[in-house]
Design a protein around this motif. Structure first.
Motif, PDB file in Angstrom:
ATOM      1  N   ASN A  10      -0.625   1.037 -13.953  1.00  0.00           N
ATOM      2  CA  ASN A  10      -0.767   0.444 -12.735  1.00  0.00           C
ATOM      3  C   ASN A  10      -0.482  -1.027 -12.573  1.00  0.00           C
ATOM      4  OD1 ASN A  10      -4.711   0.498 -13.060  1.00  0.00           O
ATOM      5  ND2 ASN A  10      -3.751   1.580 -15.014  1.00  0.00           N
ATOM      6  N   SER A  33       0.959  -4.296 -11.111  1.00  0.00           N
ATOM      7  CA  SER A  33       0.061  -6.189 -10.608  1.00  0.00           C
ATOM      8  C   SER A  33       0.912  -6.735 -10.275  1.00  0.00           C
ATOM      9  CB  SER A  33      -0.996  -6.914 -11.057  1.00  0.00           C
ATOM     10  OG  SER A  33      -1.605  -5.835 -11.717  1.00  0.00           O
ATOM     11  N   CYS A  75      -5.065   2.559  -3.638  1.00  0.00           N
ATOM     12  CA  CYS A  75      -4.747   1.360  -3.336  1.00  0.00           C
ATOM     13  C   CYS A  75      -6.014   0.345  -3.835  1.00  0.00           C
ATOM     14  CB  CYS A  75      -5.040   0.807  -2.251  1.00  0.00           C
ATOM     15  SG  CYS A  75      -4.690  -0.992  -1.722  1.00  0.00           S
ATOM     16  N   VAL A  76      -5.817   0.008  -5.017  1.00  0.00           N
ATOM     17  CA  VAL A  76      -6.426  -0.953  -5.875  1.00  0.00           C
ATOM     18  C   VAL A  76      -7.772  -2.542  -4.807  1.00  0.00           C
ATOM     19  CG1 VAL A  76      -7.976  -1.891  -8.130  1.00  0.00           C
ATOM     20  CG2 VAL A  76      -6.054   0.377  -8.093  1.00  0.00           C
ATOM     21  N   GLU A  77      -6.333  -3.305  -4.639  1.00  0.00           N
ATOM     22  CA  GLU A  77      -5.973  -3.686  -3.475  1.00  0.00           C
ATOM     23  C   GLU A  77      -4.836  -4.785  -3.191  1.00  0.00           C
ATOM     24  OE1 GLU A  77      -7.481  -9.336  -5.128  1.00  0.00           O
ATOM     25  OE2 GLU A  77      -6.904  -7.800  -6.779  1.00  0.00           O
ATOM     26  N   GLY A  78      -5.604  -4.266  -2.128  1.00  0.00           N
ATOM     27  CA  GLY A  78      -3.836  -4.606  -1.550  1.00  0.00           C
ATOM     28  C   GLY A  78      -3.308  -6.136  -1.267  1.00  0.00           C
ATOM     29  N   GLU A 110      -3.186  -5.329   3.584  1.00  0.00           N
ATOM     30  CA  GLU A 110      -4.221  -4.935   3.242  1.00  0.00           C
ATOM     31  C   GLU A 110      -3.980  -3.340   3.994  1.00  0.00           C
ATOM     32  OE1 GLU A 110      -7.552  -3.748   1.102  1.00  0.00           O
ATOM     33  OE2 GLU A 110      -6.535  -5.842   0.979  1.00  0.00           O
ATOM     34  N   LYS A 127      -1.845  -6.221  -4.005  1.00  0.00           N
ATOM     35  CA  LYS A 127      -1.511  -7.029  -5.285  1.00  0.00           C
ATOM     36  C   LYS A 127      -1.475  -5.806  -6.103  1.00  0.00           C
ATOM     37  CE  LYS A 127      -4.010 -11.423  -3.742  1.00  0.00           C
ATOM     38  NZ  LYS A 127      -5.501 -12.010  -4.200  1.00  0.00           N
ATOM     39  N   LYS A 128      -2.738  -4.243  -5.927  1.00  0.00           N
ATOM     40  CA  LYS A 128      -2.962  -4.036  -7.023  1.00  0.00           C
ATOM     41  C   LYS A 128      -2.777  -2.723  -6.625  1.00  0.00           C
ATOM     42  CE  LYS A 128      -5.112  -7.398  -9.870  1.00  0.00           C
ATOM     43  NZ  LYS A 128      -6.159  -7.438 -10.863  1.00  0.00           N
ATOM     44  N   ASP A 137      -0.859  -1.236   2.464  1.00  0.00           N
ATOM     45  CA  ASP A 137      -1.122  -0.565   1.481  1.00  0.00           C
ATOM     46  C   ASP A 137      -2.468   0.458   1.035  1.00  0.00           C
ATOM     47  OD1 ASP A 137       0.738  -1.791  -0.110  1.00  0.00           O
ATOM     48  OD2 ASP A 137      -0.472  -3.263  -1.117  1.00  0.00           O
ATOM     49  N   ASN A 138      -3.462   0.776   2.056  1.00  0.00           N
ATOM     50  CA  ASN A 138      -4.092   1.622   2.977  1.00  0.00           C
ATOM     51  C   ASN A 138      -4.173   2.733   4.151  1.00  0.00           C
ATOM     52  OD1 ASN A 138      -6.543   1.366   1.176  1.00  0.00           O
ATOM     53  ND2 ASN A 138      -5.868  -0.844   1.845  1.00  0.00           N
TER      54      ASN A 138
END
Length: 356
Positions: A147, A149, A106-109, A28, A111-112, A31-32
């Motif tokens: 995108n 995943s 980063c949509v979801e650390g 998390e 994962k996405k 990725d950010n």
């Protein structure tokens, strides 16, 4: 391995395991990650996405590497359609203050993630001599919206790689103060993940839709001094059965050769124990058209890999001190077909390519 080297290896392994336990990986946060405003020019924050359709032979990759200080941003966009036409961005270094055509969100650390590119590209073609840019073609406008995943866990090399092969490589070197300082100074976070990409690519008047195509991503941050590398080989394949294979061979002035990598299959991650040396692969200054290598894993399994080059694109870094040849190749791993990246990179000083 001699007694002294074995003692050194055990000391290094214990230190590495202690560091891993004290610094667990946080996808998390990573990725950010953003470069701080006062980051030096040699600081790098690089995202890379690679998409490959094994049936149609479409391949796409995009790289966005932000740099600190006044260093330019590094941007790659390359798309190979099913007919063998290749589209790529002509400017891969964007000066500070200029609009950057690529972005990563980063949509979801862990994962996405979403990655985009909007800008002009040039067209080329594949011939029996490889990729040839079409000097007569004008710009084609591209709008990419992808995108990613993840299908597997992230693999961060300094935390998840097996300790023994790295400790073995380091134990071969003279354990001086300068050696330890070089390892610390050039350490960076580097992780990879396989998954799928869904999205669209507007290419001039055409629109190509991606529906859960096999893909992988790479993210690294920390110091990146291109001229510090002697050379490296980066081999990443997505196989038709869903398996994911990675091998890295890296040579620095401080280390003769580090071997790293993994094989992900059926929810398991097998770490590399040892593999074919980079000095046993063709050393041409580019990507070999065909080559094979063997990998032994910690569980005792051995896999034999063959690669056949489809096309390659060269990139120049460090003001001409370092050359990255980004190849897209067909993989065969013990009879299982796949497709992916064969990246062979070299320092401009060819005397640094080999070392015994």
């Amino acid at each position: 391995m001699g007694i002294i080297q074995n003692i050194k290896k055990n000391i290094i392994a214990k230190a590495m395991d202690k560091r891993k336990a004290a610094n667990p990986f946080n996808p998390e946060y990573s990725d950010n990650f953003q470069l701080p405003p006062d980051a030096a020019e040699d600081q790098n924050n690089s995202h890379y996405f690679s998409v490959h359709d094994l049936k149609s032979r479409q391949s796409l990759y995009m790289r966005l590497a932000l740099r600190g200080g006044s260093a330019p941003t590094e941007v790659w966009f390359v798309y190979r359609d099913g007919d063998g036409t290749v589209y790529m961005n002509e400017r891969d270094h964007i000066s500070k203050g200029e609009s950057i055509p690529a972005a990563v969100e980063c949509v979801e650390g862990g994962k996405k993630l979403r990655f985009t590119y909007t800008g002009p590209v040039k067209k080329g073609r594949l011939t029996d001599k490889g990729y040839v840019p079409d000097g007569n073609s004008g710009d084609t406008m591209v709008e990419l919206d992808g995108n990613f995943s993840g299908l597997t866990d992230t693999f961060e090399f300094s935390r998840h790689m097996a300790t023994e092969p790295v400790a073995r490589a380091l134990s071969r070197e003279k354990f001086t103060k300068e050696f330890r300082a070089a390892l610390s100074e050039h350490h960076q976070v580097h992780y990879e993940q396989s998954g799928t990409v869904t999205g669209s690519l507007k290419l001039g008047n055409r629109e190509i839709v991606f529906d859960k195509l096999p893909a992988f991503r790479d993210h690294s941050y920390g110091k990146r001094d291109w001229n510090y590398f002697d050379r490296y080989v980066w081999l990443v394949g997505l196989l038709e059965n869903g398996d994911f294979i990675h091998n890295s061979l890296i040579r620095y002035p401080a280390v003769t050769e580090i071997q790293a990598g993994f094989y992900k299959t059926g929810g398991k991650t097998l770490c590399v124990k040892n593999c074919t040396s980079m000095d046993e692969l063709p050393v041409t200054g580019g990507v070999p058209e065909k080559f094979s290598y063997t990998v032994a894993y910690e569980d005792g399994s051995v896999r034999r890999v063959s690669c056949s080059l489809d096309f390659t694109v060269p990139f120049v870094f460090g003001g001409g001190t370092y050359f990255v040849n980004e190849g897209v190749s067909d993989f065969t791993v013990d009879g299982i077909k796949g497709r992916g990246i064969t990246e062979f990179a070299f320092n401009a000083d060819s005397s640094r390519w080999t070392r015994k």
